[in-house]
Scaffold this motif. Structure first.
Motif, mmCIF file in Angstrom:
data_model
loop_
_atom_site.group_PDB
_atom_site.id
_atom_site.type_symbol
_atom_site.label_atom_id
_atom_site.label_comp_id
_atom_site.label_asym_id
_atom_site.label_seq_id
_atom_site.Cartn_x
_atom_site.Cartn_y
_atom_site.Cartn_z
ATOM 1 N N GLY A 153 0.816 -1.219 0.000
ATOM 2 C CA GLY A 153 0.000 0.000 0.000
ATOM 3 C C GLY A 153 0.845 1.261 0.000
ATOM 4 O O GLY A 153 0.440 2.323 0.477
ATOM 5 N N GLN A 154 2.040 1.144 -0.557
ATOM 6 C CA GLN A 154 3.031 2.210 -0.445
ATOM 7 C C GLN A 154 3.046 3.118 -1.667
ATOM 8 O O GLN A 154 2.843 2.644 -2.786
ATOM 9 N N ARG A 155 3.283 4.424 -1.451
ATOM 10 C CA ARG A 155 3.480 5.346 -2.569
ATOM 11 C C ARG A 155 4.876 5.132 -3.137
ATOM 12 O O ARG A 155 5.857 5.057 -2.392
ATOM 13 N N LEU A 156 4.971 5.029 -4.466
ATOM 14 C CA LEU A 156 6.270 4.732 -5.111
ATOM 15 C C LEU A 156 6.308 5.386 -6.478
ATOM 16 O O LEU A 156 5.308 5.396 -7.205
ATOM 17 N N LEU A 157 7.476 5.906 -6.833
ATOM 18 C CA LEU A 157 7.735 6.381 -8.185
ATOM 19 C C LEU A 157 8.920 5.581 -8.711
ATOM 20 O O LEU A 157 9.917 5.413 -7.991
ATOM 21 N N ALA A 158 8.835 5.080 -9.937
ATOM 22 C CA ALA A 158 9.936 4.259 -10.450
ATOM 23 C C ALA A 158 9.855 4.157 -11.961
ATOM 24 O O ALA A 158 8.798 4.393 -12.565
ATOM 25 N N GLY A 159 10.991 3.788 -12.563
ATOM 26 C CA GLY A 159 11.005 3.602 -14.011
ATOM 27 C C GLY A 159 12.123 2.691 -14.466
ATOM 28 O O GLY A 159 13.108 2.476 -13.737
ATOM 29 N N LYS A 160 11.945 2.166 -15.656
ATOM 30 C CA LYS A 160 12.969 1.345 -16.313
ATOM 31 C C LYS A 160 14.124 2.242 -16.712
ATOM 32 O O LYS A 160 13.934 3.258 -17.389
ATOM 33 N N THR A 161 15.345 1.877 -16.292
ATOM 34 C CA THR A 161 16.542 2.646 -16.639
ATOM 35 C C THR A 161 16.944 2.314 -18.073
ATOM 36 O O THR A 161 17.234 1.153 -18.384
ATOM 37 N N CYS A 162 16.949 3.330 -18.936
ATOM 38 C CA CYS A 162 17.238 3.090 -20.353
ATOM 39 C C CYS A 162 18.707 3.395 -20.665
ATOM 40 O O CYS A 162 19.235 4.423 -20.240
ATOM 41 N N MET A 163 19.347 2.484 -21.396
ATOM 42 C CA MET A 163 20.761 2.651 -21.812
ATOM 43 C C MET A 163 20.948 1.952 -23.147
ATOM 44 O O MET A 163 20.611 0.762 -23.250
ATOM 45 N N ASP A 164 21.506 2.652 -24.142
ATOM 46 C CA ASP A 164 21.789 1.952 -25.407
ATOM 47 C C ASP A 164 23.215 2.187 -25.904
ATOM 48 O O ASP A 164 23.511 1.916 -27.062
ATOM 49 N N ARG A 165 24.102 2.646 -25.013
ATOM 50 C CA ARG A 165 25.535 2.684 -25.343
ATOM 51 C C ARG A 165 26.350 2.826 -24.061
ATOM 52 O O ARG A 165 25.814 3.157 -23.001
ATOM 53 N N ASP A 184 4.795 0.412 -22.363
ATOM 54 C CA ASP A 184 4.054 -0.729 -21.779
ATOM 55 C C ASP A 184 3.963 -0.607 -20.264
ATOM 56 O O ASP A 184 2.927 -0.884 -19.662
ATOM 57 N N LEU A 185 5.087 -0.231 -19.654
ATOM 58 C CA LEU A 185 5.127 -0.130 -18.183
ATOM 59 C C LEU A 185 4.245 1.027 -17.698
ATOM 60 O O LEU A 185 3.607 0.919 -16.653
ATOM 61 N N ILE A 186 4.194 2.112 -18.470
ATOM 62 C CA ILE A 186 3.301 3.233 -18.108
ATOM 63 C C ILE A 186 1.859 2.723 -18.096
ATOM 64 O O ILE A 186 1.090 2.969 -17.160
ATOM 65 N N ALA A 187 1.507 1.979 -19.156
ATOM 66 C CA ALA A 187 0.128 1.467 -19.243
ATOM 67 C C ALA A 187 -0.175 0.525 -18.081
ATOM 68 O O ALA A 187 -1.286 0.492 -17.557
ATOM 69 N N ARG A 188 0.834 -0.239 -17.669
ATOM 70 C CA ARG A 188 0.619 -1.242 -16.622
ATOM 71 C C ARG A 188 0.548 -0.613 -15.227
ATOM 72 O O ARG A 188 -0.199 -1.075 -14.387
ATOM 73 N N TRP A 189 1.336 0.434 -14.983
ATOM 74 C CA TRP A 189 1.512 0.879 -13.591
ATOM 75 C C TRP A 189 1.133 2.323 -13.300
ATOM 76 O O TRP A 189 0.769 2.645 -12.173
ATOM 77 N N HIS A 190 1.254 3.208 -14.256
ATOM 78 C CA HIS A 190 1.143 4.640 -13.925
ATOM 79 C C HIS A 190 -0.268 4.992 -13.446
ATOM 80 O O HIS A 190 -1.258 4.711 -14.125
ATOM 81 N N GLY A 191 -0.352 5.568 -12.259
ATOM 82 C CA GLY A 191 -1.645 5.990 -11.722
ATOM 83 C C GLY A 191 -2.431 4.882 -11.042
ATOM 84 O O GLY A 191 -3.547 5.112 -10.579
ATOM 85 N N LYS A 192 -1.859 3.662 -10.978
ATOM 86 C CA LYS A 192 -2.536 2.564 -10.255
ATOM 87 C C LYS A 192 -2.263 2.722 -8.758
ATOM 88 O O LYS A 192 -1.094 2.904 -8.356
ATOM 89 N N ASP A 193 -3.296 2.636 -7.935
ATOM 90 C CA ASP A 193 -3.113 2.803 -6.487
ATOM 91 C C ASP A 193 -2.214 4.022 -6.209
ATOM 92 O O ASP A 193 -2.501 5.091 -6.683
ATOM 93 N N ARG A 194 -1.123 3.799 -5.469
ATOM 94 C CA ARG A 194 -0.262 4.942 -5.131
ATOM 95 C C ARG A 194 1.013 4.949 -5.991
ATOM 96 O O ARG A 194 2.045 5.469 -5.580
ATOM 97 N N LEU A 195 0.953 4.384 -7.183
ATOM 98 C CA LEU A 195 2.156 4.192 -7.992
ATOM 99 C C LEU A 195 2.224 5.169 -9.163
ATOM 100 O O LEU A 195 1.206 5.462 -9.785
ATOM 101 N N SER A 196 3.422 5.654 -9.450
ATOM 102 C CA SER A 196 3.622 6.533 -10.618
ATOM 103 C C SER A 196 4.840 6.072 -11.396
ATOM 104 O O SER A 196 5.877 5.754 -10.801
ATOM 105 N N TYR A 197 4.716 6.106 -12.709
ATOM 106 C CA TYR A 197 5.847 5.751 -13.565
ATOM 107 C C TYR A 197 6.691 6.992 -13.849
ATOM 108 O O TYR A 197 6.161 8.083 -14.088
ATOM 109 N N VAL A 198 8.004 6.802 -13.864
ATOM 110 C CA VAL A 198 8.936 7.896 -14.172
ATOM 111 C C VAL A 198 9.787 7.495 -15.382
ATOM 112 O O VAL A 198 10.459 6.455 -15.358
#
Ligand code: GUN
Ligand code: ZN
Length: 429
Positions: A153-165, A184-198
């Motif tokens: 039930g925790q508030r969390l902000l998180a995102g996939k770390t992108c690197m291509d070099r 895809d991850l935004i669609a799955r998680w952003h705004g659900k319960d106390r979660l935000s995608y970054v």
């Protein structure tokens, strides 16, 4: 409906910003009790009055303990939990020697789940109730952390770390897969319960211009997401960015060119800034996150808190686990105090507490939800014992006011000072 809870103790609430107040302590008001219902703060006030108004409430008496908003850690890398306190390297060598080999393990969902839960256990034990975390390039690592936080039930902000070099092959995505997997991850998680995608490009040295451009385009599609990255942490890194982006005006420009600068941009470290960069960051009201234990541990430099605050920057505070050497926001406040002293300024206890709570929440644009004890806010609390060790107790016993009593815990306290933690009103420790 939940049982109503009445928490009694020295409840501190911000009524202003201590950095802007005439005297820092005037920005803080003390109450005797706080009422919690359905995960939110229902009332603040005198203990007897609230007891009379809520006769059926469960009363929890913390006596002389201090009740604060749960700590908000504005920049962490949960996948670096197991490599915290790794010896002897500066930024780029530290990434290559310790960080990248560990991050490679997070394609394994079971391992990611294990570390995500261990990380949230450790942070809760240190009084932290919200973090903004980098994950790894693996979507599994993001699912693991969001799932663990959602379960709690925790508030969390998180995102996939992108690197291509400039990273090992198994830790590289591409411009397209970074875009697609993040979407895809935004669609799955952003705004659900106390979660935000970054949206999370690691930093310009590990992204091609094409990848930065793709993530800038993704941000245009999802303007309500924040964007987090690193900026001007070490002088060697700044020189490397200049070589990689010869046409850019400066480090900040490598983000701005690709649409990665704006009010929802969160820049970790921001130590070695040019005057133009400071002006531009201020102009767009982007957030800066100070990571003092990391900046001393990796040898990065001294963030200029007082002048950046005076210039009106939006600033949060963070551990930067595992570049930082502690999971504790108490230890992080102590390091922020020490770094500011080396810059010629003494931060007041009220300023340090504000940075670790409302300041970080404001930097992450969640300050209408967490970071303060005020009616309507989410009920995330940390309860501090100001006598948690003999060394701290003998100093605080001499104190003549609340601030003098608190300061030894901010300077010398650790998880032993955390008497209780509540997340959404429920006991988490
Ligand atoms: N710069 C790019 N990646 C990182 C990281 O993982 N930690 C720190 N401290 N700085 C970085
Ligand atoms: Zn970082």
């Amino acid at each position: 409906m939940d049982q109503v809870t009445l928490l009694c103790g020295r409840v501190l609430s911000f009524v202003g910003n201590p950095f802007e107040a005439e005297a820092p302590e005037e920005a803080v008001r003390e109450y005797e009790a706080v009422v919690v219902e359905n995960g939110r703060i229902e009332a603040l006030g005198d203990r007897d009055n609230l007891r009379a108004t809520y006769p059926a409430a469960d009363l929890i008496d913390h006596g002389e303990r201090v009740i604060l908003p749960g700590f908000v850690d504005a920049h962490v890398h949960y996948p670096q939990t197991s490599i915290i306190a790794s010896w002897g390297k500066r930024l780029i060598d530290w990434l290559n020697s310790y960080t990248f080999p560990e991050e490679m393990r997070f394609g394994d969902r079971a391992y990611a789940d294990e570390v995500a839960n261990r990380y949230l256990d450790l942070t809760a034990a240190h009084g932290t109730t919200t973090v903004a975390s980098y994950c790894t390039i693996h979507p599994e690592s993001v699912d693991a952390l969001f799932t663990a936080a959602q379960t709690r039930g925790q508030r969390l902000l998180a995102g996939k770390t992108c690197m291509d070099r400039n990273a090992p092959e198994s830790l590289r995505d591409t411009a397209q897969t970074a875009y697609d997997q993040s979407a895809d991850l935004i669609a799955r998680w952003h705004g659900k319960d106390r979660l935000s995608y970054v949206i999370t490009p690691r930093f310009s040295p590990t992204s091609t211009p094409e990848q930065l451009e793709a993530l800038g385009a993704l941000w245009v599609q999802h303007p309500d997401c924040l964007m987090q990255t690193h900026l001007s942490e070490q002088t060697d890194e700044v020189a490397w960015v200049r070589r990689l982006f010869p046409e850019a005006r400066d480090y900040l420009d490598t983000y701005e060119k690709f649409g990665l600068l704006g009010k929802g941009a969160i820049f970790g470290h921001a130590i070695h800034l040019e005057p133009r960069e400071k002006d531009r960051l201020r102009e767009v009201d982007a957030s800066l996150v100070h990571c003092p234990t990391s900046n001393t541990f990796i040898g990065s430099g001294l963030f200029d808190m007082r002048s950046l605050m005076d210039a009106g920057h939006r600033i949060g505070l963070a551990t930067d686990t595992g570049g930082g050497s502690s999971f504790s926001m108490l230890r992080t406040m102590a390091a922020a105090y020490e770094v500011a002293q080396l810059r010629g300024s003494a931060l007041h206890a009220a300023e340090l507490l504000w940075l670790a709570t409302q300041g970080s929440a404001r930097a992450l644009h969640i300050d209408t939800e967490v970071g303060n004890i005020a009616v309507g806010m989410e009920a995330d609390f940390v309860v501090l014992d100001l006598t948690s060790t003999p060394a701290i107790a003998q100093r605080s016993s001499r104190a003549e006011d609340l601030w003098e009593a608190l300061f030894p815990t901010l300077m010398m306290g650790d998880d032993r000072a955390i008497a209780e933690v509540r997340i959404g009103g429920r006991k988490a420790l």
